[in-house]
Enzyme design. Structure first.
Site: not given
Ligand code: UGA
Length: 434
Positions: A151, A261
């Site tokens: 998620l 995460c």
């Molecule tokens: C992440 C994973 O994407 C999920 O699949 C997983 O289930 C979850 O961790 C977990 O282990 O519970 P999440 O922590 O909600 O989900 O956040 P993400 O959407 O992965 O983003 C993480 C970070 O990366 C954020 O700071 C976001 O801004 C950054 N990000 C994301 C970028 O800088 N660039 C991108 O292209 C994507």
């Protein structure tokens, strides 16, 4: 089915809400009494689109119950989801205290066949260790399944209903049948299910989050390189992503990855590798590169401003990403802390649509304002740290009038540069030549 869920954090609440909405009887066990009281009244303590509505609906239908004590809930369950947190401990490994407390409670109340599902992110071998522990204590038959979740905060309900895949680490046919029954909605939609052993399932979760972190650190490093050569990372990213072997997703440059995460899981996998004596040097590079990116943002801002001393900085965005009120390991918070350490007499005025309450608790030095315009009041620069869509809808002429100096540093590359420049702003993006 009769389902018991341990933990009312993001994962536990989404699991509970989804299953209770879909015709199952769910009891969610949460040790925090205050949280349980508030949940019983339908108040969800986190901002997650659609979640509160779904919880309220299930509460009124009577298919969802919140309790503090787990004994009865274990006894009546056919399937138990363990969704308690596994935060980082000081050395970076996953702290499994809460998981073991739940396993202990389960062991004392096992009264017939049940499937015990480890849903949270736990190090490889935890499922096997849980099975061995319960076998020693319990006299009845049961199964332990590793079923990690994928998620994303901000779209958890959508992700739970439409997952990219179901990973089922189970070693008995009986457990697999129970898992197929509980995920009938997803399976009917054609969601692929990968049946594997528990250890591989546990590793799939770490591999996924680590790989996502790697992609971000990679594109952020490219952004730094693009700045050095006055190239455009947005084009480089597009060109890279058009290769189907690489793919276009998760390649947005930014101020570094954060949240509860990705950083934690990269650290935990690093620890696992150390313990297993398996060199995996990429992991350290991901972490170092992420820290470097935050420092890069700070130093670039300092350069634009000609030093921090006495400067007034407007900030839009505090959450670790858009769509959530979560500021855990948020790059925005980290960057603001670094700025405050670097310079004297700095005044920071910050706005975030949902994360101000949480930010205030960890960063009280900042002045929090109730709308994006107020964050622009007499500032020397506006710094964008989270990619909220609503920031694109602001009236920038009005924002400009309020600023002392019409400069924007958009660390997410989300704003329309040409439009802003034609309004008279000096626009600075990330990895975009300026
Ligand atoms: C992440 C994973 O994407 C999920 O699949 C997983 O289930 C979850 O961790 C977990 O282990 O519970 P999440 O922590 O909600 O989900 O956040 P993400 O959407 O992965 O983003 C993480 C970070 O990366 C954020 O700071 C976001 O801004 C950054 N990000 C994301 C970028 O800088 N660039 C991108 O292209 C994507």
């Amino acid at each position: 089915m009769k389902i018991t869920v341990f933990g009312a954090g993001y994962v536990g609440l989404v699991v509970s809400a989804f299953f209770s909405e879909n015709g199952h009887d769910v009891v969610c066990v949460e040790k925090n009494k205050e949280k349980v009281e508030s949940l019983k009244r339908g108040r969800v303590p986190i901002y997650e689109p659609g979640l509160e509505e779904m919880v309220l609906k299930s509460l009124s239908k009577g298919t969802l119950e919140f309790v503090v004590e787990g004994a009865e809930a274990v006894k009546k369950a056919e399937i138990i989801f363990i969704c308690v947190g596994t935060p980082s401990n000081q050395e970076g490994s996953a702290d499994l205290t809460a998981v073991w407390e739940v396993l202990d409670e389960i062991s004392q109340n096992l009264n017939g066949y049940k499937v015990i599902v480890l849903k949270g992110t736990v190090p490889v071998g935890t499922g096997d260790a849980a099975l061995a522990y319960l076998k020693e204590k319990a006299k009845v038959d049961f199964d332990v399944v590793s079923n990690p979740e994928f998620l994303r905060e901000g779209s958890s309900l959508y992700d739970f209903t439409n997952p990219s895949r179901l990973i089922i680490g189970a070693q008995s046919e009986r457990a697999i049948e129970v898992m197929k029954k509980v995920y009938a909605v997803q399976l009917e939609k054609g969601v692929p299910a990968l049946l594997t052993d528990r250890k591989s399932a546990e590793l799939i979760k770490y591999a996924s989050n680590t790989f996502l972190a790697l992609k971000i650190s990679f594109v952020n490093s490219l952004a730094r390189l693009c700045e050095a050569f006055k190239a455009n990372v947005e084009d480089v990213k597009r060109g890279l992503g058009l290769d189907p072997r690489i793919g276009p997703n998760f390649l947005n440059p930014g101020p570094g990855f954060g949240g509860s995460c990705l950083p934690k899981d990269v650290r935990a996998l690093t620890k696992t590798c150390e313990e297993a004596n398996v060199p995996f040097p990429l992991l350290k590079a991901i972490i170092d590169s992420n820290s470097l990116q935050k420092e890069f943002v700070v130093q670039k801002l300092k350069k634009i401003l000609g030093g921090f001393r006495g400067k007034r900085i407007g900030v839009w965005g505090l959450a670790f990403k858009a769509g959530t009120d979560d500021v855990r390991e948020s790059p925005a918070i980290d960057i603001l802390e670094r700025i405050l350490i670097e310079g004297e007499e700095i005044n920071i005025r910050a706005y975030d649509p949902h994360a101000m309450e949480n930010s205030r608790k960890v960063l009280p030095e900042v002045e929090y304002v109730s709308n994006p315009y107020l964050a622009c009041e007499e500032v020397d620069i506006l710094l964008i740290l989270t990619e909220w869509k609503e920031f694109r809808e602001v009236d920038f002429s009005r924002a400009k009038e309020m600023m002392s100096s019409p400069r924007i540093f958009d660390t997410r590359n989300i704003l329309p540069r040409n439009e802003l420049e034609s309004l008279g702003f000096s626009y600075f993006g990330l990895g975009r030549a300026k």
